[in-house]
Scaffold this active site. Structure first.
Site, mmCIF file in Angstrom:
data_model
loop_
_atom_site.group_PDB
_atom_site.id
_atom_site.type_symbol
_atom_site.label_atom_id
_atom_site.label_comp_id
_atom_site.label_asym_id
_atom_site.label_seq_id
_atom_site.Cartn_x
_atom_site.Cartn_y
_atom_site.Cartn_z
ATOM 1 C CB SER A 74 -0.933 0.166 1.150
ATOM 2 O OG SER A 74 -2.048 -0.635 0.914
ATOM 3 C CE LYS A 77 -4.507 2.106 -0.641
ATOM 4 N NZ LYS A 77 -3.721 0.681 -0.595
ATOM 5 C CB SER A 318 -4.543 1.787 3.868
ATOM 6 O OG SER A 318 -3.441 1.070 2.958
#
Length: 489
Positions: A74, A77, A318
């Protein structure tokens, strides 16, 4: 444990390291010995790539396998968020509209009603209901034509390359379709049968337009069969789902939640249900439209929050749905084509290359969330992104969107950072997959220096008997490493 070096030159220097009888040629900075020292706290076989660099400095202060490719998870991102701000702008909003080429005469819409969805990851059923009420206020009582669910904003698969099959029905990886309502996630309750051997039964709220079937066998409490008989869900056409496996007898129902697999069908059923509830007659059919069409007169619409607000949620929590709809939207807006995973990838690379000077090298960008196991990036490449963010944060306002250690988001309870005494000093994005514990962000050191850092840790596993304490080695490693960085930079 790896061999430590007792002396270094100020700049990066090569050396040979003996590991299990093999000679490894590695490149380290002076402070890399500290990282090498702390690796002893990680489980055997773990792979670490780490880099730290003062903001604006020409070279890193710590470079431990900084060119090694790794799964970003993640932390991807961060890349998606920066590309979105540079391409779409902080005030961009997703629009969902009811449109028509026809006119309204005596309460009848003399043609099709087009419900155009553009991938708003935050659209709710209440907003759809409000749009239907807006039709009623315009006097619409009947739709002479079809109700068309337009999903032409996105094309090709809604599931990214490299997503694990066993995550597909989990709500955290709900396919980021053009048509989304209430995050395309629904919940059910599974009840064990009173008699052992009988099928368990399911209850699902009537407002979810899904059909659920049970092939779940009820087992006696403590049954040995239950240890290896797992629950599974098999999605079918038109949002039909069959739950299989076993369930031990229990006094309370088992709550379950599943991801919608066909967004257009699911959302279409919701739009139709809201029209019927509002006593608006539909003479035609419900159908999907995948190819772009001429935009009609807007009869009702719903807007998302500003992109900057969406990205804050994406980074703090997230949020995969936001990340992947934004990723595909970047491709659509950049190239003027329906958003796909490939157009999103190409657009993100192009935007950050041209506007932020990022050199991608061998980087693989498969999605916007980091769920894909096809993604690959090095700490050195991620560091370029972080350096640009920090040096342009006055206009981007990016760092404030990241989780703050000890305070919010996915860093609120990060044990290693808490023990390192850096709560409130670290703003970073986490990244976790099976065996992966990543961090990418910024630390304000004791001297007031802002340092960007990237931690890509993979191959992390502990023996089965230590599973309940599987994060203990991670906490020991991070607490020592980040305390060192905080005190000595």
């Amino acid at each position: 444990m790896a061999v430590l070096l007792s002396s270094f030159r100020p700049k990066i220097m090569p050396f040979y390291r003996i590991v299990s009888g093999l000679v490894c040629f590695c490149s380290f900075s002076a402070q890399a010995a500290q990282v090498e020292n702390y690796i002893q706290y990680l489980p055997d076989g773990a792979n670490l790539a780490f880099m730290a660099q003062k903001i604006g400095a020409p070279s890193p202060t710590v470079d431990y396998h900084g060119q090694q490719m790794a799964l970003p998870a993640s932390t991807q991102k961060v890349i998606t968020g920066l590309a979105a701000l540079l391409q779409l702008g902080p005030d961009y909003r997703f629009n969902t509209t009811f449109e028509s080429q026809a006119s309204i005469n005596n309460g009848t819409l003399d043609g099709d009603l087009i419900a155009r969805f553009t991938g708003d990851p935050t659209l709710t059923r209440q907003q759809i209901r409000n749009m239907v009420q807006a039709l009623k206020r315009q006097g619409v009582k009947e739709i002479k034509g079809d109700v068309v669910i337009d999903t032409s904003a996105f094309a090709s698969h809604d599931k990214a390359p490299g997503w694990p099959w066993n995550d597909m029905t989990q709500c955290f990886s709900a396919p980021p379709a053009a048509a989304i309502v209430d995050r395309n996630c629904f919940s059910v309750s599974l009840y064990s049968a009173p008699t052992v051997g009988d099928p368990a039964f399911i209850r699902v709220a009537s407002y979810y337009p899904v059909n659920m079937f049970s092939e779940v066998k009820t087992l006696a409490r403590g049954s040995t069969e239950g240890k290896y008989c797992e629950l599974d869900v098999v999605p079918g056409e038109l949002n039909r789902y069959t739950i299989t496996g076993c369930l031990s007898q229990r006094s309370e129902p088992l709550p379950l939640a599943f991801a919608v697999q066909n967004g257009a069908s699911y959302v279409g059923a919701i739009v139709k249900a809201e029209l019927v509830q509002a006593e608006i007659t539909i003479n035609g059919h419900l159908r999907q439209q995948k190819t772009p069409s001429v935009i009609g007169a807007v009869l009702a619409q719903a807007q998302s929050a500003r992109l900057h607000d969406l990205l804050k949620v994406m980074l703090k929590k997230s949020d995969n749905m936001i990340a992947d709809t934004v990723f595909r939207t970047i491709g659509r807006e950049r190239f003027g084509v329906p958003g796909t995973w490939r157009s999103g990838s190409d657009a993100v690379r192009q935007v950050l290359s041209q506007k932020a000077g990022v050199k991608w090298g061998n980087t693989v960008l498969a999605d916007g969330s980091g769920l894909s196991r096809h993604n690959l990036i090095s700490p050195a490449t991620m560091m370029q992104v972080l350096q640009y963010i920090a040096q342009n944060d006055q206009s981007l306002d990016f760092i404030s969107m990241l989780p703050l250690a000890g305070y919010d988001g996915t860093l609120r309870y990060r044990g290693g950072l808490h023990e390192a005494g850096v709560n409130g000093k670290v703003s970073a994005k986490t990244g976790a997959l099976q065996g992966v514990y990543n961090l990418a962000g910024f630390i304000t050191t004791a001297s007031g220096q802002k340092v960007a850092f990237v931690q890509f840790l993979s191959g992390y596993a502990v023996p089965p008997q230590e599973h309940n304490q599987r994060r203990a080695p991670l906490v020991r490693f991070e607490s020592r490493l980040y305390k060192d960085i905080y005190q000595n930079n």
